[in-house]
Write a protein that holds these residues in place. Structure first.
Motif, PDB file in Angstrom:
ATOM      1  N   THR A 299       0.819  -1.220   0.000  1.00 30.68           N
ATOM      2  CA  THR A 299       0.000   0.000   0.000  1.00 30.68           C
ATOM      3  C   THR A 299       0.850   1.266   0.000  1.00 30.68           C
ATOM      4  O   THR A 299       0.323   2.360   0.181  1.00 30.68           O
ATOM      5  CB  THR A 299      -0.927   0.019   1.241  1.00 30.68           C
ATOM      6  N   GLY A 300       2.157   1.130  -0.184  1.00 32.72           N
ATOM      7  CA  GLY A 300       3.045   2.277  -0.138  1.00 32.72           C
ATOM      8  C   GLY A 300       2.985   3.141  -1.377  1.00 32.72           C
ATOM      9  O   GLY A 300       2.504   2.724  -2.436  1.00 32.72           O
ATOM     10  N   ASP A 301       3.487   4.368  -1.237  1.00 37.53           N
ATOM     11  CA  ASP A 301       3.610   5.260  -2.397  1.00 37.53           C
ATOM     12  C   ASP A 301       4.700   4.773  -3.333  1.00 37.53           C
ATOM     13  O   ASP A 301       4.685   5.066  -4.529  1.00 37.53           O
ATOM     14  CB  ASP A 301       3.918   6.676  -1.922  1.00 37.53           C
ATOM     15  N   ALA A 302       5.675   4.050  -2.792  1.00 35.71           N
ATOM     16  CA  ALA A 302       6.706   3.397  -3.587  1.00 35.71           C
ATOM     17  C   ALA A 302       6.970   2.038  -2.958  1.00 35.71           C
ATOM     18  O   ALA A 302       6.804   1.855  -1.745  1.00 35.71           O
ATOM     19  CB  ALA A 302       7.986   4.229  -3.641  1.00 35.71           C
ATOM     20  N   THR A 303       7.384   1.071  -3.769  1.00 35.57           N
ATOM     21  CA  THR A 303       7.556  -0.302  -3.283  1.00 35.57           C
ATOM     22  C   THR A 303       8.893  -0.858  -3.734  1.00 35.57           C
ATOM     23  O   THR A 303       9.233  -0.795  -4.924  1.00 35.57           O
ATOM     24  CB  THR A 303       6.429  -1.211  -3.814  1.00 35.57           C
TER      25      THR A 303
END
Length: 331
Positions: free
Chosen positions: A87-91
């Protein structure tokens, strides 16, 4: 506050999971204090104490999430399914718990991501591995790049930080056996490559044997290019043309009395086994495609989850993009 997700697949890694968690946590506290951390561990049905240790970590650290598979589905299927929970803005697509890929590069990855790069890919410019394995990898990547419609960087694996929009594009692929680095390369977006040294494993035993590496290589070739079947067509046409020319030459030679006499069996035997080998090779290539098609159309879940820890909405069957959008709205 922006969130960074780290996905770590593991299988029988009781000696490494705690060190992996502590290393990542320390990096965030020391160098990324302005970012929220989400660390997803995907356990491939370990038979040791890996899950027990992870549950103890998750009980103390709510940023740690655990997906426990019902059986061993392989590292690519397991990791791809883990990305669905991100669910992160970047993974960070894959950080194996053995830490052969250095998590110390994460702050630099995040900095470049903030500068506008949508994919920050780590490239294993130096590998602490045998010469034979290093040479085999180079040959494989040259072969794939020669056959595919896009370039797959030879030293880039799944150790990549990707933006949310890239993650959503990747998760739109409905592939029964996802070759993740190939999927990321195929979707495009703005990318930068950062070289690093791929370190030797310090604890535990690698679960990747020769058979698994060959299986992954064949999956990459047959998943991203139709060149093998096209090669079969060209080679078959060439052999057929050569056979016709040889037949015409034999007729002309017979009419002019050239080479008339008892014929040996060597040529016949060699030709028979050669053509038989070519046929079996082509049938094998065709079989690879048919098997892949069969597995794809048969359907069914990519991974069956036995247990989720610190992950809300257990049993959620929403499509990945919907799940991500809903999680973002909730945040």
């Amino acid at each position: 506050m922006k969130k960074i997700t780290i996905v770590s697949p593991c299988y029988n890694e009781e000696d490494n999971v705690e060190a992996c968690h502590e290393t990542v946590r320390a990096i965030f506290e020391r160098e990324l204090p302005g970012y929220e951390r989400e660390h997803i561990f995907i356990d491939n049905c370990s038979s040791d104490r890996t899950v027990e240790i992870l549950k103890g970590i998750a009980a103390q650290d709510p940023s740690v999430k655990i997906v426990v598979n019902a059986r061993n589905f392989g590292v690519f299927r397991s990791t791809f399914n883990g990305l669905r929970h991100a669910t992160g803005d970047a993974t960070l697509v894959m950080l194996p718990v053995d830490l052969q890929d250095p998590p110390e590069l994460l702050p630099e990855f995040v900095k470049l991501w903030e500068q506008g790069y949508e994919i920050v890919a780590g490239a294993r410019s130096t590998r602490e591995e045998t010469f034979a394995l290093r040479t085999s990898r180079k040959i494989f990547y040259r072969l794939v790049n020669a056959l595919s419609d896009f370039e797959l960087s030879p030293d880039v694996g799944e150790f990549q930080l990707i933006d949310r929009k890239v993650l959503e594009a990747v998760l739109k692929h409905n592939d029964h056996y996802p070759y993740i680095r190939g999927i990321i390369a195929s979707v495009g977006f703005k990318r930068i490559i950062i070289p690093y040294t791929w370190r030797a494993r310090k604890r535990g035993v690698s679960k990747h044997n020769l058979f698994m590496l060959v299986d992954q290589a064949l999956n990459a070739i047959f998943a991203f290019t139709k060149a093998p079947m096209r090669a079969c067509t060209f080679v078959g046409t060439g052999i057929a043309a050569a056979s016709i020319l040889f037949a015409l030459f034999s007729v002309v030679a017979y009419l002019f009395g050239i080479g008339v006499g008892p014929r040996g069996t060597t040529t016949i035997i060699v030709a028979l086994f050669f053509l038989s080998g070519i046929q079996l090779l082509f049938i094998g290539m065709l079989g690879e495609y048919i098997t892949s098609i069969h597995n794809q159309v048969r359907g069914g879940p990519m991974v069956i989850e036995r247990e989720l820890v610190n992950i809300g909405d257990e049993g959620n069957v929403e499509a990945p993009p919907q799940r991500i959008a809903r999680a973002k709205a909730r945040a």
